[in-house]
Design an enzyme around this catalytic site. Structure first.
Site, mmCIF file in Angstrom:
data_model
loop_
_atom_site.group_PDB
_atom_site.id
_atom_site.type_symbol
_atom_site.label_atom_id
_atom_site.label_comp_id
_atom_site.label_asym_id
_atom_site.label_seq_id
_atom_site.Cartn_x
_atom_site.Cartn_y
_atom_site.Cartn_z
ATOM 1 C CG MET A 30 -1.963 -1.287 1.072
ATOM 2 S SD MET A 30 -3.419 -0.871 1.940
ATOM 3 C CE MET A 30 -2.816 -0.662 3.486
ATOM 4 C CG HIS A 37 7.075 -1.912 1.916
ATOM 5 N ND1 HIS A 37 6.864 -0.785 2.653
ATOM 6 C CD2 HIS A 37 5.594 -2.561 2.198
ATOM 7 C CE1 HIS A 37 5.662 -0.628 3.335
ATOM 8 N NE2 HIS A 37 4.851 -1.830 2.868
ATOM 9 C CG ASP A 150 0.603 -7.336 7.718
ATOM 10 O OD1 ASP A 150 -0.012 -6.643 8.369
ATOM 11 O OD2 ASP A 150 1.683 -6.871 7.152
ATOM 12 C CB SER A 185 4.501 -0.368 10.491
ATOM 13 O OG SER A 185 3.086 -0.013 10.047
ATOM 14 C CB SER A 186 3.128 2.471 6.070
ATOM 15 O OG SER A 186 3.674 1.436 5.017
ATOM 16 N NE ARG A 187 -2.545 1.833 10.191
ATOM 17 C CZ ARG A 187 -2.861 0.743 9.468
ATOM 18 N NH1 ARG A 187 -2.171 -0.318 9.009
ATOM 19 N NH2 ARG A 187 -4.092 0.773 8.894
#
Ligand code: AMP
Length: 281
Positions: A30, A37, A150, A185-187
Site C-alpha cells: 500500500m 517492503h 501480517d 510499518s508505514s504507520r
C-alpha cells in the site's frame, strides 16, 4: 524500472516477459515504503524473478474511514526506493482501475475470520482477499512475497490461493525491525515523538513473553505481565494479546515450553494501531 497504471498495459508487458520463460515475482503493497517492503523485493530479486511491486491503498480493507484518509502516501519516495532496490515494474492503479464496479464477492476463511485481526477489524480480510485476488489475476505471478509482520494475513492469502485453485507460491518473509526492535510499518511515520518512544515497548513485551514461556511461566502470568506494563501508561490501548498455535492460529489456553507457539499483539499507541508478533521458541 517500468511504471504502469492500467491493467491492460501491465498485463501485456508481463505476457511478453513470460513468453521468454522468465518467472514473475510479485510484492503487493500500500506504499509509504520502508526497508520492510524492499526486503520483499530483495527476496524476489534473489530468486531471479522479474519483480513487480504494486502500490495501491485498498479502500475495501479499511474498516475505519479515518484510517484510510490518514494512511500515509509518499509516491515519489516509493518510486526512488523501488528503483534502488532493483524492482523491475511498478503498478500504481487508480481505485476505479481495480474496482470498475462494486466487488460483491464473499469469501469464507472460517476460523481466521473470527480471531485476532479478523475479530477486531470486521471486513478487513474480505477487503484484502478482494484486492489480492484482483491483483493476482492481473499479474498472474509465479511467486508472491508477503511479510510475516501480517502473520494472519499470510495464512488468509494461502487459504485464498487454495480456495481459488491458483498456482502461485506464497513466500512468508521475515519481519524487518528498527534498531530498537519496533517492527517497521508505514504507520510508524504517523507516531509523534512521545508515541514513537512508547511504541518500542511492543517488541519488548513479545520478547519478555518468550522469555517467560521458555522459563515455564503460565499463559495467565504472561498475559498479566503484558496487561500490567501497558496499563502503566495511558498512551497504550491493547486490542489483543494472544498466544496461538503457529500452524493454524488456534488460541492456546495454556503454554507448553516444549510446544511451538506464537505471540501476536495489536495495540494502539495514541491514535495509531500497531501489530507485531514473535514465535516463542
Ligand atoms: P503494506 O504496505 O503494509 O500492506 O505491506 C505490504 C507488504 O509488506 C505486506 O506483505 C507486509 O506484511 C509487508 N511488510 C510490512 N512491514 C514489514 C516489515 N516490517 N517486515 C517485513 N515485511 C513487512
Amino acid at each position: 524500472m517500468l511504471i504502469f497504471d492500467t491493467k491492460s498495459a501491465l498485463n501485456a508487458h508481463l505476457e511478453s516477459i513470460k513468453s521468454q520463460n522468465i518467472q514473475i515475482g510479485f510484492v503487493p503493497t500500500m506504499g509509504a515504503l520502508h526497508p520492510g517492503h524492499t526486503s520483499l523485493i530483495d527476496l524476489s530479486k534473489k530468486r531471479g524473478l522479474f519483480t513487480v511491486c504494486s502500490i495501491f491503498v485498498n479502500p475495501t480493507q479499511f474498516n475505519d474511514q479515518n484510517d484510510l484518509k490518514n494512511y500515509p502516501r509518499t509516491p515519489e519516495k516509493d518510486l526512488e526506493m523501488l528503483k534502488s532496490a532493483g524492482c523491475d515494474a511498478v503498478f500504481m492503479p487508480s481505485v476505479s482501475e481495480i474496482y470498475p464496479k462494486e466487488d460483491t464477492r464473499q469469501f469464507n476463511f472460517g476460523h481466521l475470520d473470527n480471531i485476532l485481526e479478523g475479530a477486531h477489524r470486521p471486513g478487513h480480510f474480505l477487503g484484502v482477499a478482494k484486492v489480492v485476488s484482483i491483483l493476482f489475476d492481473i499479474v498472474k505471478p509465479h511467486i508472491a512475497f508477503f511479510g510475516s509482520k501480517d502473520y494472519q494475513q499470510v495464512m488468509v492469502i494461502k487459504e485464498l490461493v487454495r480456495q481459488l485453485k491458483l498456482f502461485i507460491e506464497i513466500v512468508p518473509c521475515p519481519i524487518i525491525r528498527e534498531s530498537d526492535g519496533l517492527a517497521m510499518s508505514s504507520r510508524n511515520m504517523r507516531l509523534n515523538k512521545e508515541e514513537r518512544e512508547a511504541a518500542k515497548l511492543i517488541p519488548v513485551l513479545l520478547n519478555e513473553a518468550k522469555r517467560m514461556k521458555l522459563a515455564g511461566k503460565s499463559l495467565q502470568e504472561i498475559k498479566l505481565m503484558v496487561n500490567d506494563r501497558l496499563n502503566a501508561n495511558q498512551i497504550y490501548k491493547l486490542d489483543y494479546f494472544e498466544i496461538c498455535d503457529p500452524n493454524n492460529l488456534h488460541l492456546l489456553n495454556e503454554v507448553d515450553p516444549a510446544k511451538q507457539s506464537i505471540a501476536l499483539i495489536a495495540c494502539f499507541v495514541g491514535q495509531i494501531r500497531l501489530i507485531d508478533n514473535l514465535p516463542l521458541q
